[in-house]
Write a protein that holds these residues in place. Structure first.
Motif, PDB file in Angstrom:
ATOM      1  N   PRO A 189      23.922  27.574   0.842  1.00 55.47           N
ATOM      2  CA  PRO A 189      24.734  28.013   1.996  1.00 55.47           C
ATOM      3  C   PRO A 189      23.906  28.642   3.116  1.00 55.47           C
ATOM      4  CG  PRO A 189      25.805  28.625  -0.056  1.00 55.47           C
ATOM      5  CD  PRO A 189      24.437  28.153  -0.427  1.00 55.47           C
ATOM      6  N   THR A 190      22.985  29.533   2.778  1.00 57.08           N
ATOM      7  CA  THR A 190      22.158  30.181   3.798  1.00 57.08           C
ATOM      8  C   THR A 190      21.259  29.166   4.495  1.00 57.08           C
ATOM      9  OG1 THR A 190      22.135  32.243   2.547  1.00 57.08           O
ATOM     10  CG2 THR A 190      20.432  31.972   4.214  1.00 57.08           C
ATOM     11  N   CYS A 191      20.706  28.251   3.719  1.00 50.98           N
ATOM     12  CA  CYS A 191      19.845  27.217   4.295  1.00 50.98           C
ATOM     13  C   CYS A 191      20.626  26.334   5.266  1.00 50.98           C
ATOM     14  CB  CYS A 191      19.239  26.373   3.180  1.00 50.98           C
ATOM     15  SG  CYS A 191      18.173  25.042   3.762  1.00 50.98           S
ATOM     16  N   MET A 192      21.817  25.919   4.875  1.00 50.17           N
ATOM     17  CA  MET A 192      22.623  25.054   5.748  1.00 50.17           C
ATOM     18  C   MET A 192      23.011  25.771   7.035  1.00 50.17           C
ATOM     19  SD  MET A 192      22.895  22.031   4.614  1.00 50.17           S
ATOM     20  CE  MET A 192      24.170  21.545   5.788  1.00 50.17           C
ATOM     21  N   GLN A 193      23.313  27.042   6.935  1.00 44.62           N
ATOM     22  CA  GLN A 193      23.692  27.814   8.117  1.00 44.62           C
ATOM     23  C   GLN A 193      22.564  27.792   9.156  1.00 44.62           C
ATOM     24  OE1 GLN A 193      24.003  32.073   7.572  1.00 44.62           O
ATOM     25  NE2 GLN A 193      25.715  32.192   9.000  1.00 44.62           N
ATOM     26  N   GLN A 194      21.326  27.980   8.704  1.00 40.07           N
ATOM     27  CA  GLN A 194      20.207  27.977   9.637  1.00 40.07           C
ATOM     28  C   GLN A 194      19.867  26.566  10.110  1.00 40.07           C
ATOM     29  OE1 GLN A 194      16.809  30.343   8.692  1.00 40.07           O
ATOM     30  NE2 GLN A 194      17.990  31.890   7.579  1.00 40.07           N
ATOM     31  N   TRP A 195      19.966  25.590   9.219  1.00 38.37           N
ATOM     32  CA  TRP A 195      19.691  24.202   9.599  1.00 38.37           C
ATOM     33  C   TRP A 195      20.668  23.726  10.658  1.00 38.37           C
ATOM     34  CZ3 TRP A 195      22.496  19.631   9.055  1.00 38.37           C
ATOM     35  CH2 TRP A 195      21.774  18.433   9.202  1.00 38.37           C
ATOM     36  N   CYS A 202       6.793  21.688  -4.742  1.00 36.56           N
ATOM     37  CA  CYS A 202       7.292  23.035  -4.982  1.00 36.56           C
ATOM     38  C   CYS A 202       7.363  23.781  -3.653  1.00 36.56           C
ATOM     39  CB  CYS A 202       6.378  23.761  -5.969  1.00 36.56           C
ATOM     40  SG  CYS A 202       6.974  25.410  -6.406  1.00 36.56           S
ATOM     41  N   LEU A 203       8.549  24.221  -3.281  1.00 36.28           N
ATOM     42  CA  LEU A 203       8.739  24.916  -2.007  1.00 36.28           C
ATOM     43  C   LEU A 203       8.404  26.392  -2.101  1.00 36.28           C
ATOM     44  CD1 LEU A 203      12.136  23.305  -0.920  1.00 36.28           C
ATOM     45  CD2 LEU A 203       9.828  22.646  -0.212  1.00 36.28           C
ATOM     46  N   THR A 204       8.714  26.997  -3.225  1.00 39.70           N
ATOM     47  CA  THR A 204       8.427  28.418  -3.416  1.00 39.70           C
ATOM     48  C   THR A 204       8.525  28.747  -4.895  1.00 39.70           C
ATOM     49  OG1 THR A 204       8.984  30.651  -2.637  1.00 39.70           O
ATOM     50  CG2 THR A 204      10.820  29.214  -3.189  1.00 39.70           C
ATOM     51  N   GLU A 205       7.998  29.890  -5.273  1.00 39.74           N
ATOM     52  CA  GLU A 205       8.045  30.326  -6.664  1.00 39.74           C
ATOM     53  C   GLU A 205       8.486  31.775  -6.738  1.00 39.74           C
ATOM     54  OE1 GLU A 205       4.106  29.623  -8.136  1.00 39.74           O
ATOM     55  OE2 GLU A 205       4.661  27.664  -8.968  1.00 39.74           O
ATOM     56  N   GLY A 206       9.105  32.122  -7.838  1.00 36.58           N
ATOM     57  CA  GLY A 206       9.509  33.493  -8.088  1.00 36.58           C
ATOM     58  C   GLY A 206       9.438  33.782  -9.569  1.00 36.58           C
ATOM     59  N   HIS A 245      11.931  23.226  -6.530  1.00 36.27           N
ATOM     60  CA  HIS A 245      11.303  21.933  -6.271  1.00 36.27           C
ATOM     61  C   HIS A 245      12.238  21.020  -5.480  1.00 36.27           C
ATOM     62  CE1 HIS A 245       8.038  22.754  -9.189  1.00 36.27           C
ATOM     63  NE2 HIS A 245       8.978  23.438  -9.809  1.00 36.27           N
ATOM     64  N   ALA A 246      11.673  20.357  -4.486  1.00 33.99           N
ATOM     65  CA  ALA A 246      12.401  19.348  -3.715  1.00 33.99           C
ATOM     66  C   ALA A 246      11.926  17.964  -4.145  1.00 33.99           C
ATOM     67  CB  ALA A 246      12.171  19.543  -2.232  1.00 33.99           C
ATOM     68  N   TRP A 247      12.869  17.045  -4.311  1.00 33.29           N
ATOM     69  CA  TRP A 247      12.564  15.680  -4.731  1.00 33.29           C
ATOM     70  C   TRP A 247      13.046  14.696  -3.676  1.00 33.29           C
ATOM     71  CZ3 TRP A 247      14.972  15.235 -10.342  1.00 33.29           C
ATOM     72  CH2 TRP A 247      14.450  16.253 -11.158  1.00 33.29           C
ATOM     73  N   VAL A 299      13.323  24.968   6.494  1.00 37.13           N
ATOM     74  CA  VAL A 299      14.266  26.090   6.482  1.00 37.13           C
ATOM     75  C   VAL A 299      14.441  26.608   5.056  1.00 37.13           C
ATOM     76  CG1 VAL A 299      16.683  26.749   6.848  1.00 37.13           C
ATOM     77  CG2 VAL A 299      15.491  25.378   8.563  1.00 37.13           C
ATOM     78  N   LEU A 300      14.539  25.704   4.115  1.00 31.71           N
ATOM     79  CA  LEU A 300      14.716  26.102   2.714  1.00 31.71           C
ATOM     80  C   LEU A 300      13.516  26.905   2.227  1.00 31.71           C
ATOM     81  CD1 LEU A 300      16.539  25.869   0.245  1.00 31.71           C
ATOM     82  CD2 LEU A 300      15.384  23.735  -0.326  1.00 31.71           C
ATOM     83  N   ARG A 301      12.333  26.456   2.592  1.00 32.30           N
ATOM     84  CA  ARG A 301      11.120  27.189   2.200  1.00 32.30           C
ATOM     85  C   ARG A 301      11.121  28.590   2.798  1.00 32.30           C
ATOM     86  NH1 ARG A 301       7.939  23.710   3.758  1.00 32.30           N
ATOM     87  NH2 ARG A 301       7.296  22.715   1.803  1.00 32.30           N
ATOM     88  N   SER A 302      11.529  28.694   4.050  1.00 32.80           N
ATOM     89  CA  SER A 302      11.538  29.991   4.731  1.00 32.80           C
ATOM     90  C   SER A 302      12.582  30.933   4.139  1.00 32.80           C
ATOM     91  CB  SER A 302      11.801  29.791   6.225  1.00 32.80           C
ATOM     92  OG  SER A 302      11.952  31.018   6.890  1.00 32.80           O
ATOM     93  N   THR A 303      13.795  30.440   3.932  1.00 30.29           N
ATOM     94  CA  THR A 303      14.873  31.313   3.447  1.00 30.29           C
ATOM     95  C   THR A 303      14.636  31.756   2.010  1.00 30.29           C
ATOM     96  OG1 THR A 303      16.177  29.350   2.855  1.00 30.29           O
ATOM     97  CG2 THR A 303      16.602  30.347   5.007  1.00 30.29           C
ATOM     98  N   THR A 304      14.089  30.874   1.184  1.00 34.45           N
ATOM     99  CA  THR A 304      13.885  31.247  -0.214  1.00 34.45           C
ATOM    100  C   THR A 304      12.685  32.178  -0.388  1.00 34.45           C
ATOM    101  OG1 THR A 304      12.647  29.189  -0.566  1.00 34.45           O
ATOM    102  CG2 THR A 304      14.989  29.208  -1.155  1.00 34.45           C
ATOM    103  N   SER A 305      11.709  32.090   0.502  1.00 37.50           N
ATOM    104  CA  SER A 305      10.578  33.012   0.396  1.00 37.50           C
ATOM    105  C   SER A 305      11.017  34.441   0.672  1.00 37.50           C
ATOM    106  CB  SER A 305       9.470  32.611   1.369  1.00 37.50           C
ATOM    107  OG  SER A 305       9.894  32.781   2.722  1.00 37.50           O
TER     108      SER A 305
END
Length: 297
Positions: free
Chosen positions: A107-113, A159-163, A267-269, A286-292
């Motif tokens: 949801p957050t990613c779509m809002q910014q996209w 891999c877009l980000t890790e936690g 991960h994005a495929w 955007v997804l990489r930015s919001t999840t980081s």
């Protein structure tokens, strides 16, 4: 036997009558009867008998049924693939992800996209990881999101980000200000576990089994999202991905980073032969930015 025969036979198997099969196929009843008669002439035996007003498969038809069902499924996949290929002139953004990511990051990613593409059509769906791979191969979707990498030779995975894995618990479960929880502190606690078939669940189970005494795992679930719901309802604590942990905090639950840390990646495929368009790439950016920003919140 021809494809038209297969379509009519399948319709009769599903409906049990010539009339209902004709309605299903949007053709006349005499046309169905004629195709069925021709099919029986081709194979040299009866395919159906009449019993109590319905058409019932004969012994021979029952033997053929598995092969006919398989062929029908293949035909449906061909139709779906052809339909997806028609969309390539003006394709929408089509994203499929796990239920956990759909609730926590999408949801957050779509809002910014949407700020850059306010009128672009989108199709969003959730599935488990195995079905995400199938959807990409059929070109039902362009991007897949999972907490696992893909090793399929036709799919590119990044891999877009890790936690880190987090422990979540009801309010007041730990002393105020607890930020890190040692694995040994889980010994003997009541815990909602993750399905042992999940790769991350397998890693966690291997660690938990060595504790003395081991945690009391009375309930196992398939998704982190369901783990969150169980903890919120009072079913002990749970070990979840960092994105689900953010939702837990929003719901008033507590979270702490598990030590030693266990890394989970987002991960994005996408299909290797299908290059990303500008709006796909922006979605991933955007997804990489919001999840980081939330992975270690």
């Amino acid at each position: 036997m021809r494809l038209r025969h297969i379509e009519v036979i399948q319709a009769i198997l599903e409906t049990g009558s010539v009339t209902a099969a004709a309605n299903l196929l949007h053709i006349s009843q005499p046309a169905v009867s004629k195709v069925l008669q021709h099919a029986e002439q081709q194979v040299g035996f009866a395919l159906f008998t009449r019993a109590k007003g319905r058409l019932v498969a004969t012994r021979e038809m029952t033997i053929l049924r598995g092969e006919i069902n398989g062929l029908s499924e293949n035909l449906q996949r061909i139709r779906e693939l052809a339909g997806n290929l028609r969309l390539q002139d003006c394709p929408p953004l089509r994203v499929i992800c796990t239920p956990t990511l759909a609730s926590s990051v999408l949801p957050t990613c779509m809002q910014q996209w949407r700020q850059r593409y306010p009128d672009k059509h989108c199709s969003l769906a959730t599935q488990h990881t195995d079905n995400i791979q199938r959807a990409l191969l059929l070109r039902d979707f362009d991007l897949g999101l999972s907490l696992q990498p893909s090793f399929h030779p036709a799919i590119r995975s990044t891999c877009l980000t890790e936690g880190s894995v987090k422990a979540i618990a009801p309010p007041g479960f730990w002393p105020s200000g607890t930020k890190t929880l040692a694995l040994e502190q889980l010994a003997g606690l009541r815990l909602t576990g993750l399905d042992a078939r999940d790769p991350i669940g397998m890693r966690l189970n291997a660690l938990l089994e060595n504790l003395q005494p081991p945690p009391q795992v009375c309930t196992r679930v398939q998704t982190y999202q369901l783990q969150l719901s169980m903890v919120a309802s009072g079913e002990g604590i749970a070990l979840v991905d960092p994105f689900t942990a953010t939702l837990a905090t929003q719901q008033g639950l507590e979270q702490a980073t598990l030590a030693p840390q266990i890394t989970v990646g987002l991960h994005a495929w996408w299909l290797d032969e299908q290059p990303l368009l500008h709006y796909h790439q922006h979605f991933l950016d955007v997804l990489r930015s919001t999840t980081s920003n939330i992975k270690d919140a």
